[in-house]
Design a protein around this motif. Structure first.
Motif, PDB file in Angstrom:
ATOM      1  N   VAL A 280     -17.449 -11.068  -0.296  1.00 32.97           N
ATOM      2  CA  VAL A 280     -16.994  -9.984  -0.708  1.00 32.97           C
ATOM      3  C   VAL A 280     -15.914 -10.084  -1.754  1.00 32.97           C
ATOM      4  N   ASN A 281     -15.906  -9.138  -2.859  1.00 35.79           N
ATOM      5  CA  ASN A 281     -15.122  -9.300  -3.978  1.00 35.79           C
ATOM      6  C   ASN A 281     -14.500  -7.769  -4.343  1.00 35.79           C
ATOM      7  N   ALA A 282     -13.153  -7.873  -4.469  1.00 35.75           N
ATOM      8  CA  ALA A 282     -12.572  -6.607  -4.736  1.00 35.75           C
ATOM      9  C   ALA A 282     -12.512  -6.234  -6.253  1.00 35.75           C
ATOM     10  N   GLU A 283     -12.743  -5.138  -6.633  1.00 39.35           N
ATOM     11  CA  GLU A 283     -12.272  -4.892  -8.343  1.00 39.35           C
ATOM     12  C   GLU A 283     -10.940  -4.546  -8.397  1.00 39.35           C
ATOM     13  N   VAL A 284     -10.163  -4.314  -7.571  1.00 37.90           N
ATOM     14  CA  VAL A 284      -8.645  -4.182  -7.213  1.00 37.90           C
ATOM     15  C   VAL A 284      -8.032  -5.094  -6.762  1.00 37.90           C
ATOM     16  N   ALA A 285      -6.905  -5.468  -7.205  1.00 40.52           N
ATOM     17  CA  ALA A 285      -6.154  -6.567  -6.311  1.00 40.52           C
ATOM     18  C   ALA A 285      -5.631  -6.132  -5.074  1.00 40.52           C
ATOM     19  N   PRO A 286      -6.306  -6.927  -3.959  1.00 41.67           N
ATOM     20  CA  PRO A 286      -5.937  -6.454  -2.714  1.00 41.67           C
ATOM     21  C   PRO A 286      -4.599  -6.408  -2.362  1.00 41.67           C
ATOM     22  N   ARG A 287      -3.669  -7.491  -2.898  1.00 37.65           N
ATOM     23  CA  ARG A 287      -2.264  -7.484  -2.502  1.00 37.65           C
ATOM     24  C   ARG A 287      -1.521  -6.403  -3.070  1.00 37.65           C
ATOM     25  N   ALA A 288      -2.086  -5.657  -4.212  1.00 38.62           N
ATOM     26  CA  ALA A 288      -1.456  -4.465  -4.820  1.00 38.62           C
ATOM     27  C   ALA A 288      -1.636  -3.390  -3.737  1.00 38.62           C
ATOM     28  N   ILE A 289      -2.854  -3.196  -3.484  1.00 39.67           N
ATOM     29  CA  ILE A 289      -3.170  -2.132  -2.491  1.00 39.67           C
ATOM     30  C   ILE A 289      -2.373  -2.237  -1.086  1.00 39.67           C
ATOM     31  N   LEU A 290      -2.489  -3.407  -0.554  1.00 40.25           N
ATOM     32  CA  LEU A 290      -1.562  -3.501   0.714  1.00 40.25           C
ATOM     33  C   LEU A 290      -0.141  -3.111   0.382  1.00 40.25           C
ATOM     34  N   THR A 291       0.284  -3.663  -0.462  1.00 39.76           N
ATOM     35  CA  THR A 291       1.780  -3.210  -0.842  1.00 39.76           C
ATOM     36  C   THR A 291       2.256  -1.960  -1.083  1.00 39.76           C
ATOM     37  N   GLY A 292       1.188  -1.064  -1.775  1.00 46.44           N
ATOM     38  CA  GLY A 292       1.295   0.204  -1.918  1.00 46.44           C
ATOM     39  C   GLY A 292       1.452   1.238  -0.669  1.00 46.44           C
ATOM     40  N   TRP A 293       0.462   0.509   0.191  1.00 42.40           N
ATOM     41  CA  TRP A 293       0.319   1.407   1.530  1.00 42.40           C
ATOM     42  C   TRP A 293       1.635   1.051   2.376  1.00 42.40           C
ATOM     43  N   ILE A 294       2.058   0.082   2.449  1.00 46.24           N
ATOM     44  CA  ILE A 294       3.510  -0.141   3.147  1.00 46.24           C
ATOM     45  C   ILE A 294       4.626   0.838   2.397  1.00 46.24           C
ATOM     46  N   ALA A 295       4.620   0.863   0.978  1.00 50.26           N
ATOM     47  CA  ALA A 295       5.385   1.568   0.237  1.00 50.26           C
ATOM     48  C   ALA A 295       5.457   2.667   0.275  1.00 50.26           C
ATOM     49  N   GLY A 296       4.366   3.378   0.755  1.00 56.01           N
ATOM     50  CA  GLY A 296       4.176   4.937   1.189  1.00 56.01           C
ATOM     51  C   GLY A 296       3.074   5.532   0.296  1.00 56.01           C
ATOM     52  N   ASP A 297       2.097   4.960  -0.465  1.00 57.87           N
ATOM     53  CA  ASP A 297       0.956   5.417  -0.847  1.00 57.87           C
ATOM     54  C   ASP A 297       0.129   5.991   0.119  1.00 57.87           C
ATOM     55  N   THR A 298      -0.583   6.729  -0.099  1.00 57.18           N
ATOM     56  CA  THR A 298      -1.588   7.582   0.753  1.00 57.18           C
ATOM     57  C   THR A 298      -2.726   6.822   1.368  1.00 57.18           C
ATOM     58  N   LEU A 299      -2.747   6.530   2.763  1.00 61.02           N
ATOM     59  CA  LEU A 299      -3.670   5.645   3.116  1.00 61.02           C
ATOM     60  C   LEU A 299      -5.047   6.361   3.149  1.00 61.02           C
ATOM     61  N   PRO A 300      -6.288   5.614   3.080  1.00 65.46           N
ATOM     62  CA  PRO A 300      -7.661   6.238   3.168  1.00 65.46           C
ATOM     63  C   PRO A 300      -7.537   7.145   4.464  1.00 65.46           C
ATOM     64  N   GLU A 301      -8.546   8.229   4.658  1.00 66.77           N
ATOM     65  CA  GLU A 301      -8.563   8.886   5.797  1.00 66.77           C
ATOM     66  C   GLU A 301      -8.985   8.207   7.047  1.00 66.77           C
ATOM     67  N   GLY A 302      -8.030   8.207   8.052  1.00 71.12           N
ATOM     68  CA  GLY A 302      -8.412   7.615   9.209  1.00 71.12           C
ATOM     69  C   GLY A 302      -7.572   6.418   9.365  1.00 71.12           C
ATOM     70  N   LEU A 303      -6.795   5.865   8.423  1.00 75.66           N
ATOM     71  CA  LEU A 303      -6.123   4.424   8.562  1.00 75.66           C
ATOM     72  C   LEU A 303      -4.822   4.884   8.794  1.00 75.66           C
ATOM     73  N   THR A 304      -4.010   4.133   9.603  1.00 74.16           N
ATOM     74  CA  THR A 304      -2.854   4.233   9.906  1.00 74.16           C
ATOM     75  C   THR A 304      -2.147   2.715  10.109  1.00 74.16           C
ATOM     76  N   LEU A 305      -0.856   2.725   9.668  1.00 75.77           N
ATOM     77  CA  LEU A 305      -0.372   1.400   9.798  1.00 75.77           C
ATOM     78  C   LEU A 305      -0.128   1.000  10.945  1.00 75.77           C
ATOM     79  N   GLY A 306      -0.156  -0.423  11.102  1.00 73.02           N
ATOM     80  CA  GLY A 306      -0.047  -1.019  12.278  1.00 73.02           C
ATOM     81  C   GLY A 306       1.662  -1.662  12.641  1.00 73.02           C
ATOM     82  N   ASP A 307       1.871  -2.482  13.197  1.00 71.40           N
ATOM     83  CA  ASP A 307       3.079  -3.108  13.386  1.00 71.40           C
ATOM     84  C   ASP A 307       3.318  -4.546  13.084  1.00 71.40           C
ATOM     85  N   GLU A 308       2.350  -5.054  12.149  1.00 73.05           N
ATOM     86  CA  GLU A 308       2.382  -6.217  11.556  1.00 73.05           C
ATOM     87  C   GLU A 308       2.133  -6.593  10.290  1.00 73.05           C
ATOM     88  N   CYS A 309       2.955  -7.237   9.330  1.00 68.92           N
ATOM     89  CA  CYS A 309       2.748  -7.744   8.255  1.00 68.92           C
ATOM     90  C   CYS A 309       3.063  -8.883   7.733  1.00 68.92           C
TER      91      CYS A 309
END
Length: 301
Positions: free
Chosen positions: A163-192
């Protein structure tokens, strides 16, 4: 039989699998030969509880690559080799050269292989033919590629690519921790896992911690980026996804497993079928979320 890890590949949804069972039978696992180190081939996903080499449900397929590996410890070979080399040196008064060492080692392996213990192994794969995606139950890219190669050997052609992402996965993951809106249904866990973007930068691994807390925020402010992140989907699935897009620690939670406990089944086969149906359905939901979030490219038809 729930998968623990998911290494993902895309393949064209137009793939013809009409003769799958016959093609798998031609590449079924054969016992490892006396002078072979290993053997690979397809085995029934249900193990001793079924004979079919594939199990299908709607657009989901379950395939299993089995194997037999000879256990030949390198320490044993090297110990015997050193004894032979010492005997030659004592007899001829000189140390054997590189070619002699290689020949002696090859001879030792040939001598020991027929007496070596055999370890059975298996690798499971889930194919969703409507999504055009295969998930191999491993976090090792090498092992996953081996399973894909076996499927390719059976089908003659299996144009599957990681699988290949058209966006940088690292940027997406960092944004989610920083407070960006997560996709519907997803919530943060307790590990990173957080890394400094420089090659020699610090690495911080966090478990059982509130990822929205001040400590994590300070790491982000210092420039660290998320390379792995634990997430939960609708209280049904927990997992850790990395910037390599490998899903680790895949686990069905009570919200999903309760569906199994509410249904009575009389035999092992029915239980395995129910577990596969549940996992295939949860995987489809998860992949649909990840595909949209990371803009995963499709395989060319």
């Amino acid at each position: 039989m729930f998968f623990r890890n998911l290494t993902l590949f895309r393949f064209p949804t137009s793939l013809d699998l009409s003769d799958l069972e016959q093609q798998l039978a031609e590449c079924a696992l054969k016992p490892v030969g006396p002078l072979e180190l290993s053997s690979r081939g397809f085995v029934p996903p249900f193990g001793h509880h079924g004979d079919a080499l594939s199990h299908g449900l709607h657009d989901a397929l379950w395939l299993t690559v089995g194997g037999e590996d000879k256990l030949l410890p390198g320490a044993v070979v090297n110990d015997l080799l050193q004894k032979k080399l010492a005997a030659i040196e004592e007899q001829e008064g000189r140390k054997p050269g590189g070619r002699t060492r290689k020949r002696l080692k090859d001879d030792l392996i040939t001598e020991l292989l027929p007496r070596a213990f055999v370890r059975p192994v298996r690798s499971d794969a889930l194919l969703d033919t409507s999504l055009g995606v295969i998930a191999v139950d491993t976090s090792s890219r090498k092992n996953a590629e081996s399973v894909v190669s076996e499927i390719r050997r059976a089908l003659g052609s299996f144009p599957a690519l990681p699988v290949n992402a058209e966006v940088a996965p690292r940027a997406i993951l960092t944004g989610w921790i920083a407070g960006d809106t997560l996709p519907e249904g997803l919530t943060l866990g307790d590990e990173c896992e957080l890394r400094d973007p420089t090659d020699t930068g610090a690495v911080v691994k966090v478990q059982r911690m509130d990822l929205s807390g001040d400590e994590i925020a300070r790491h982000l402010e210092s420039g660290k980026q998320a390379t792995r992140l634990a997430l939960v989907l609708d209280d049904h699935v927990s997992f850790v996804i990395g910037e390599d897009l490998v899903v680790r620690k895949f686990k069905l939670l009570d919200g999903a497993v309760d569906q199994l406990e509410s249904t009575e089944r009389d035999d092992v086969t029915a239980e395995l079928e129910a577990r596969f149906a549940l996992m295939a359905g949860e995987f489809k939901r998860l992949f649909n979320v990840l595909e949209k979030a990371f803009k995963l490219s499709k395989a060319d038809a």
